[in-house]
Motif scaffolding. Structure first.
Motif, mmCIF file in Angstrom:
data_model
loop_
_atom_site.group_PDB
_atom_site.id
_atom_site.type_symbol
_atom_site.label_atom_id
_atom_site.label_comp_id
_atom_site.label_asym_id
_atom_site.label_seq_id
_atom_site.Cartn_x
_atom_site.Cartn_y
_atom_site.Cartn_z
ATOM 1 N N LEU A 11 -0.389 -9.249 -16.435
ATOM 2 C CA LEU A 11 -1.424 -9.791 -15.555
ATOM 3 C C LEU A 11 -1.656 -8.883 -14.356
ATOM 4 C CD1 LEU A 11 -0.458 -13.568 -15.637
ATOM 5 C CD2 LEU A 11 -2.239 -12.387 -16.954
ATOM 6 N N ARG A 12 -0.585 -8.173 -13.920
ATOM 7 C CA ARG A 12 -0.688 -7.261 -12.771
ATOM 8 C C ARG A 12 0.172 -6.030 -13.044
ATOM 9 N NH1 ARG A 12 1.482 -12.263 -11.053
ATOM 10 N NH2 ARG A 12 3.623 -11.607 -10.958
ATOM 11 N N TYR A 13 -0.029 -5.023 -12.244
ATOM 12 C CA TYR A 13 0.716 -3.772 -12.411
ATOM 13 C C TYR A 13 2.217 -3.988 -12.226
ATOM 14 C CZ TYR A 13 -3.493 -0.993 -12.814
ATOM 15 O OH TYR A 13 -4.670 -0.454 -13.272
ATOM 16 N N SER A 14 2.608 -4.920 -11.374
ATOM 17 C CA SER A 14 4.030 -5.163 -11.140
ATOM 18 C C SER A 14 4.722 -5.796 -12.350
ATOM 19 C CB SER A 14 4.221 -6.032 -9.895
ATOM 20 O OG SER A 14 3.540 -7.259 -10.047
ATOM 21 N N ASP A 15 3.963 -6.289 -13.318
ATOM 22 C CA ASP A 15 4.546 -6.851 -14.547
ATOM 23 C C ASP A 15 5.020 -5.762 -15.502
ATOM 24 O OD1 ASP A 15 3.933 -9.385 -13.613
ATOM 25 O OD2 ASP A 15 2.048 -9.514 -14.736
ATOM 26 N N VAL A 16 4.503 -4.547 -15.347
ATOM 27 C CA VAL A 16 4.862 -3.430 -16.222
ATOM 28 C C VAL A 16 6.170 -2.835 -15.727
ATOM 29 C CG1 VAL A 16 4.092 -1.232 -17.187
ATOM 30 C CG2 VAL A 16 2.400 -2.971 -16.564
ATOM 31 N N VAL A 77 5.707 3.446 -12.722
ATOM 32 C CA VAL A 77 4.795 2.379 -12.298
ATOM 33 C C VAL A 77 4.747 2.388 -10.775
ATOM 34 C CG1 VAL A 77 4.326 -0.102 -12.311
ATOM 35 C CG2 VAL A 77 5.432 0.952 -14.288
ATOM 36 N N ASP A 78 3.537 2.341 -10.228
ATOM 37 C CA ASP A 78 3.347 2.243 -8.777
ATOM 38 C C ASP A 78 2.334 1.124 -8.521
ATOM 39 O OD1 ASP A 78 2.899 2.504 -6.085
ATOM 40 O OD2 ASP A 78 2.346 4.629 -6.156
ATOM 41 N N PRO A 79 2.827 -0.125 -8.402
ATOM 42 C CA PRO A 79 1.906 -1.258 -8.230
ATOM 43 C C PRO A 79 1.009 -1.132 -7.001
ATOM 44 C CG PRO A 79 4.127 -2.042 -8.688
ATOM 45 C CD PRO A 79 4.218 -0.564 -8.445
ATOM 46 N N ALA A 80 1.511 -0.541 -5.917
ATOM 47 C CA ALA A 80 0.717 -0.418 -4.686
ATOM 48 C C ALA A 80 -0.529 0.432 -4.915
ATOM 49 C CB ALA A 80 1.569 0.179 -3.571
ATOM 50 N N ASN A 81 -0.411 1.468 -5.740
ATOM 51 C CA ASN A 81 -1.550 2.350 -6.034
ATOM 52 C C ASN A 81 -2.196 2.048 -7.379
ATOM 53 O OD1 ASN A 81 -1.470 3.952 -3.643
ATOM 54 N ND2 ASN A 81 0.378 4.913 -4.453
ATOM 55 N N LYS A 82 -1.791 0.941 -8.001
ATOM 56 C CA LYS A 82 -2.305 0.543 -9.313
ATOM 57 C C LYS A 82 -2.252 1.711 -10.297
ATOM 58 C CE LYS A 82 -5.089 -3.212 -7.612
ATOM 59 N NZ LYS A 82 -6.384 -3.863 -7.602
ATOM 60 N N SER A 83 -1.046 2.240 -10.452
ATOM 61 C CA SER A 83 -0.848 3.419 -11.286
ATOM 62 C C SER A 83 0.297 3.205 -12.283
ATOM 63 C CB SER A 83 -0.532 4.618 -10.389
ATOM 64 O OG SER A 83 -0.078 5.701 -11.147
#
Length: 125
Positions: A11-16, A77-83
């Motif tokens: 659902l979000r980058y932090s899930d990866v 994974v870099d959730p802050a930069n959506k990467s």
């Protein structure tokens, strides 16, 4: 929340999570790499050097074209930069060896698969 969102793997980058083997759909292939869609709101990038274990000059011959579904391993994974950065190298996808994502996780005599990104030579006079 929509019912279709619940079925998405992320659902979000932090899930990866680093080290996960996931399936993505190729959306764009260009000279620097390829963009993949992991879920509705999560995209990833695979650098050209990570297309395969060998140098790939013609990605389409290797099945790397828009719309293709491929398995990849998450490298960072870099959730802050959506990467999200992934690899399509079979050696890294199939590896049973431990995965390290930070220098702190590395231990003396640890055996892991990896990729040399750069070699820097320092000249001492």
């Amino acid at each position: 929340m929509r019912k279709s969102d619940i079925n998405e793997p992320f659902l979000r980058y932090s899930d990866v999570k680093v080290g996960q083997v996931v399936e993505g759909t190729i959306t764009v292939v260009h000279e620097k790499g390829m963009q993949l869609k992991l879920s509705q709101g999560v995209k990833a990038f695979c650098p050209r050097t990570h297309f395969a274990d060998v140098d790939v000059t013609d990605p389409e011959r290797h099945g790397l074209k828009n719309g293709a579904k491929i398995r990849v391993r998450v490298m960072s994974v870099d959730p802050a930069n959506k990467s999200v950065v992934v690899t399509h190298k079979k050696t890294l996808i199939k590896s049973e060896l431990p995965l390290i994502s930070t220098y702190e996780e590395a231990e003396v005599d640890m055996i892991v698969h990896g990729v040399i990104a750069a070699i820097k030579v320092r000249v001492i006079n």
